[in-house]
Design a protein around this motif. Sequence first.
Motif, PDB file in Angstrom:
ATOM      1  N   LYS B 131       0.840  -1.196   0.000  1.00 33.82           N
ATOM      2  CA  LYS B 131       0.000   0.000   0.000  1.00 33.82           C
ATOM      3  C   LYS B 131       0.877   1.249   0.000  1.00 33.82           C
ATOM      4  CE  LYS B 131      -3.592   2.348   2.649  1.00 33.82           C
ATOM      5  NZ  LYS B 131      -4.128   2.577   4.009  1.00 33.82           N
ATOM      6  N   LYS B 132       1.912   1.200   0.830  1.00 35.78           N
ATOM      7  CA  LYS B 132       2.831   2.325   0.951  1.00 35.78           C
ATOM      8  C   LYS B 132       3.494   2.627  -0.388  1.00 35.78           C
ATOM      9  CE  LYS B 132       6.324   3.720   4.330  1.00 35.78           C
ATOM     10  NZ  LYS B 132       7.174   3.168   5.405  1.00 35.78           N
ATOM     11  N   ARG B 133       3.669   1.584  -1.208  1.00 37.34           N
ATOM     12  CA  ARG B 133       4.321   1.752  -2.505  1.00 37.34           C
ATOM     13  C   ARG B 133       3.314   1.935  -3.641  1.00 37.34           C
ATOM     14  NH1 ARG B 133       7.156  -0.307   1.120  1.00 37.34           N
ATOM     15  NH2 ARG B 133       9.425  -0.191   1.168  1.00 37.34           N
ATOM     16  N   GLY B 134       2.076   2.271  -3.258  1.00 34.71           N
ATOM     17  CA  GLY B 134       1.066   2.608  -4.253  1.00 34.71           C
ATOM     18  C   GLY B 134       0.482   1.422  -5.002  1.00 34.71           C
ATOM     19  N   ARG B 135       0.648   0.229  -4.456  1.00 32.84           N
ATOM     20  CA  ARG B 135       0.103  -0.950  -5.137  1.00 32.84           C
ATOM     21  C   ARG B 135      -1.150  -1.447  -4.409  1.00 32.84           C
ATOM     22  NH1 ARG B 135       5.307  -4.732  -6.193  1.00 32.84           N
ATOM     23  NH2 ARG B 135       3.671  -6.128  -6.910  1.00 32.84           N
ATOM     24  N   SER B 136      -2.239  -1.588  -5.155  1.00 35.00           N
ATOM     25  CA  SER B 136      -3.479  -2.034  -4.516  1.00 35.00           C
ATOM     26  C   SER B 136      -3.396  -3.530  -4.219  1.00 35.00           C
ATOM     27  CB  SER B 136      -4.669  -1.746  -5.424  1.00 35.00           C
ATOM     28  OG  SER B 136      -4.500  -2.405  -6.653  1.00 35.00           O
ATOM     29  N   VAL B 137      -4.008  -3.923  -3.123  1.00 31.24           N
ATOM     30  CA  VAL B 137      -3.876  -5.294  -2.642  1.00 31.24           C
ATOM     31  C   VAL B 137      -5.243  -5.892  -2.363  1.00 31.24           C
ATOM     32  CG1 VAL B 137      -2.799  -6.757  -0.891  1.00 31.24           C
ATOM     33  CG2 VAL B 137      -1.799  -4.543  -1.406  1.00 31.24           C
ATOM     34  N   MET B 138      -5.383  -7.175  -2.669  1.00 29.93           N
ATOM     35  CA  MET B 138      -6.536  -7.910  -2.169  1.00 29.93           C
ATOM     36  C   MET B 138      -6.026  -9.069  -1.329  1.00 29.93           C
ATOM     37  SD  MET B 138      -9.593  -9.923  -4.160  1.00 29.93           S
ATOM     38  CE  MET B 138     -10.524  -8.480  -4.603  1.00 29.93           C
ATOM     39  N   VAL B 190      -9.116 -24.187  -2.832  1.00 28.06           N
ATOM     40  CA  VAL B 190      -8.709 -23.984  -4.225  1.00 28.06           C
ATOM     41  C   VAL B 190      -9.739 -23.105  -4.937  1.00 28.06           C
ATOM     42  CG1 VAL B 190      -8.035 -25.098  -6.370  1.00 28.06           C
ATOM     43  CG2 VAL B 190      -7.642 -26.269  -4.204  1.00 28.06           C
ATOM     44  N   LYS B 191     -11.018 -23.490  -4.764  1.00 28.37           N
ATOM     45  CA  LYS B 191     -12.115 -22.732  -5.387  1.00 28.37           C
ATOM     46  C   LYS B 191     -12.147 -21.286  -4.868  1.00 28.37           C
ATOM     47  CE  LYS B 191     -15.231 -25.032  -8.062  1.00 28.37           C
ATOM     48  NZ  LYS B 191     -14.127 -25.482  -8.891  1.00 28.37           N
ATOM     49  N   VAL B 192     -12.010 -21.149  -3.559  1.00 30.17           N
ATOM     50  CA  VAL B 192     -12.054 -19.804  -2.965  1.00 30.17           C
ATOM     51  C   VAL B 192     -10.972 -18.924  -3.592  1.00 30.17           C
ATOM     52  CG1 VAL B 192     -11.786 -18.489  -0.825  1.00 30.17           C
ATOM     53  CG2 VAL B 192     -13.048 -20.644  -0.803  1.00 30.17           C
ATOM     54  N   CYS B 193      -9.781 -19.485  -3.742  1.00 33.00           N
ATOM     55  CA  CYS B 193      -8.681 -18.713  -4.327  1.00 33.00           C
ATOM     56  C   CYS B 193      -8.988 -18.342  -5.775  1.00 33.00           C
ATOM     57  CB  CYS B 193      -7.378 -19.511  -4.282  1.00 33.00           C
ATOM     58  SG  CYS B 193      -6.750 -19.715  -2.619  1.00 33.00           S
ATOM     59  N   GLN B 194      -9.592 -19.285  -6.517  1.00 36.94           N
ATOM     60  CA  GLN B 194      -9.950 -18.996  -7.912  1.00 36.94           C
ATOM     61  C   GLN B 194     -10.932 -17.830  -7.988  1.00 36.94           C
ATOM     62  OE1 GLN B 194     -11.008 -23.080  -8.999  1.00 36.94           O
ATOM     63  NE2 GLN B 194      -9.843 -22.783 -10.897  1.00 36.94           N
ATOM     64  N   HIS B 195     -11.932 -17.903  -7.112  1.00 36.03           N
ATOM     65  CA  HIS B 195     -12.931 -16.828  -7.101  1.00 36.03           C
ATOM     66  C   HIS B 195     -12.288 -15.490  -6.750  1.00 36.03           C
ATOM     67  CE1 HIS B 195     -16.158 -20.093  -6.224  1.00 36.03           C
ATOM     68  NE2 HIS B 195     -15.789 -20.066  -7.493  1.00 36.03           N
ATOM     69  N   ALA B 196     -11.369 -15.541  -5.801  1.00 36.58           N
ATOM     70  CA  ALA B 196     -10.681 -14.309  -5.407  1.00 36.58           C
ATOM     71  C   ALA B 196      -9.920 -13.726  -6.589  1.00 36.58           C
ATOM     72  CB  ALA B 196      -9.728 -14.597  -4.246  1.00 36.58           C
ATOM     73  N   GLN B 198     -10.606 -14.121  -9.772  1.00 39.01           N
ATOM     74  CA  GLN B 198     -11.570 -13.525 -10.702  1.00 39.01           C
ATOM     75  C   GLN B 198     -11.945 -12.119 -10.247  1.00 39.01           C
ATOM     76  OE1 GLN B 198     -14.741 -16.386 -10.784  1.00 39.01           O
ATOM     77  NE2 GLN B 198     -13.472 -17.887 -11.890  1.00 39.01           N
ATOM     78  N   ARG B 199     -12.234 -12.020  -8.953  1.00 39.91           N
ATOM     79  CA  ARG B 199     -12.627 -10.715  -8.412  1.00 39.91           C
ATOM     80  C   ARG B 199     -11.493  -9.703  -8.552  1.00 39.91           C
ATOM     81  NH1 ARG B 199     -15.880  -9.132  -4.172  1.00 39.91           N
ATOM     82  NH2 ARG B 199     -17.306 -10.716  -4.906  1.00 39.91           N
ATOM     83  N   ALA B 200     -10.290 -10.152  -8.239  1.00 34.55           N
ATOM     84  CA  ALA B 200      -9.137  -9.245  -8.295  1.00 34.55           C
ATOM     85  C   ALA B 200      -8.908  -8.744  -9.717  1.00 34.55           C
ATOM     86  CB  ALA B 200      -7.889  -9.955  -7.775  1.00 34.55           C
ATOM     87  N   ARG B 201      -9.083  -9.649 -10.689  1.00 37.88           N
ATOM     88  CA  ARG B 201      -8.950  -9.243 -12.098  1.00 37.88           C
ATOM     89  C   ARG B 201      -9.970  -8.177 -12.442  1.00 37.88           C
ATOM     90  NH1 ARG B 201      -8.044 -14.791 -14.301  1.00 37.88           N
ATOM     91  NH2 ARG B 201      -5.783 -14.914 -14.400  1.00 37.88           N
TER      92      ARG B 201
END
Lengths: 309, 501
Positions: B131-138, B190-196, B198-201
């Motif tokens: 965050k400090k380096r201006g990069r958005s995070v999920m 595994v599924k949860v990470c995949q969904h995450a 998709q959302r992040a994209r």
Amino acid sequence: MALIKSAFSRFRTGLGRTRKGFVFGLRSLLPGRAINDELIRDIERLLIQGDVGVGTTARLIDGIKADHRDGKLSRGEDVLEYLKRELKALWPNDDRELRLAAEGPTVILVTGVNGAGKTTSIAKLCAVLQGRGRSVMLGACDTFRAGAVRQLEVWADRLGVEIVKGQQGGDPAAVAFDACQAAMSRRIDVLILDTAGRLHTQDPLMRQLSKIRSVVARQIEGAPHETLLVLDATAGQNALRQAQQFSDAAEVTGIFLAKLDGTARGGIVIAIKEATSIPVKFVGLGETTDDIEPFDPDAFVEALFAEGD
Amino acid sequence: MFDRLSDGFSGAFRKLSGRGSISEANVREAIDEVRTALLEADVHFDVVNDFCSAVVQDALGREITSSLKPGQEMIGIVHERLVELLGGSPEDGGREPGILHVSPGPTIVMMCGLQGSGKTTTCGKLAAYLKKRGRSVMLCAADLQRPAAVEQLETVAAQVADDAPGSATVSFYCEPDKVAEYGKAIGVAVKVCQHALQRARKDGIDTLILDTAGRLHVNDELMGELSRINRTLSPHQVFLVVDAMTGQDAVNSAKAFHERLEVDGVILTKFDSDTRGGAALSVRTVTGAPIRFIGVGEKMDALEEFYAERMAGRILGMGDVVTLVEKAQEQISEDEALKLQEKMAKGEMSMDDFLAQLRSLRKMGSMKQLLGMLPGVGQALRGADIDEKKFDGIEAMINSMTPAERTSPKRIDNSRRRRIASGAGTRQQQVGQLVKQFDMVSKMSRNMASMSMGDRVRAAKQLSAGGMGGLMPGLEGVPGIRTRGSTKASKGRFKPKRRRK
């Protein structure tokens, strides 16, 4: 050696890893070999790799050398017997039972460094006490770590016990106070207090532990009756300092050795026993509430050096 | 942290450095102490042996026995070897730090490790770092095993989003209905990470961090789940989180995780404890993966990039001046520093300047932590209880002074002292002490301006041995801080470094 009591069989399963690393090493190493420098170096390696510690290892090795000079040890097999004898002698008839109050609620204070496994160990302890027909209440004094109260709450739900909690960021001593009051008015047998994980080097947090202790002591006579330090079995020699510092700050009365089901060989127990007089009371061997065993030095040492399956 | 390891080395080399010439036997004797120090520091047995024989080889190869200063030569060799062991030769200390950035995003970072190693907290720290380096995070809660792990990450994510410096967004992804009792929801992550992902994209997130459940490296099912996440999402970076207090077993778990996942980097946590930190050396050796970060506290900004060169310096008691300077730069701009230097040179430093310095110093971290980075100080400080509250006392005293008193503290007579003391809730003596020590520091700094570089270093040492010790309450009576012996010792250790260059 095959006559290990069935009661210990689960303990052995949990320690399976320990045995494979440590004992199979010794087993394949010792029989039939003459005692010489090479053998002694091999033993040293195994002891060190088991986290037994440099000091204790040196003492054991010196003992082997001395007995060898005196002609008491001549073959590798004798060395195995010697090690078993020495290690068992470390744990005389310590009181390893939980200290319970004769009357009124017993208070058990549970402490340890971050991530040692306090909350899971509390759930296990709770199940053990419930199995003995005691009513249990939990006090969530970890008001610091995010999600800690909730974690304990989930366990309380699963185990069907009451829980006293405070605000996130609130004063843990205040929660301890409330929990004591609740335990007394509801005539609960055992109150277990969870505390925030703290590194033993953080002086203010260690002082906070003393404060919780004194608050509890003012509420219930003789409390906390038991102060358990949860130690991670994978911890190295630093666990010794943890044991020393926590007992300075909180008068630890027993150790709960958690996570002994990994490949960690549990040798740290030996090192701790040498340095402190705090008895190990329980060992944790898994993730469910059943994965707890009372620490039994005989079984521990036997299992450590038992024949393979 | 590494202090205790440093102690062991110091002991071993003190023996050597006193001698004019040494024999091969002396080298082996010293290396024996190094060996014990490393073993007591929980460095893995095999790693220690390899390390020691390499050092002996080097030492004998360079004919250290005929060298004029064999002890210092030895330190040099051990230092080089340590740097190598901790991650590369001194020359490639320029390895790119931080977290890889992939375009098009999101960059996927997967965290893994044993239970209780500190994954969730570290996820938060990495988020703050980005965050400090201006990069958005999920942050994705992929730990469905431990009770309330999801809630913990959620709280951490909110903390970072609200409080951590920087303007980038920090979001949180979870599927709380997938949480189950331990061992009953294996594979669901595994599924949860995949969904995450998709959302992040969709949200155009820069970096997605997956917080997986803690697991034992011998648990096949759970390790299998990790492999599947790894295969399905192909994270760009896999970080293994390791508790710095781990013993000999660190090697076994690190090896197992590495075999399954090809770990890209290691993050060592709980480095603010007094662990001798040998796990760092072991894990680095068995995985070959670089140590990227170290966790040094519970706060979200308590994450430091790891530099082998600096860490080796710390181990050898050379201090970690580089990190200290970097921390200072974060707090004080160059302009301010220059202005202050001028003022000091003219002897115009005021109590206000001092107060400003004190405040920015305190923002950099705890006093104990900062002082620990100075060469030779770390050892002396161990066990010393520096009461940070006493600095509040100093602040209160300065705050109770009038502007005129602050610019020329000389005018603070007894009556003024009394007034200031009652304003600050302290005793008159304390005020007197503060004024006296301030005077001493400003005189010294004025003298320093006209000195050569070498004289300056010497004066700075005197200052830290005498004057500064007084200005840092809580340090009085700490063995080694004010005594001459320890200053000398640290000089002795630091010298060879300068000479060699």
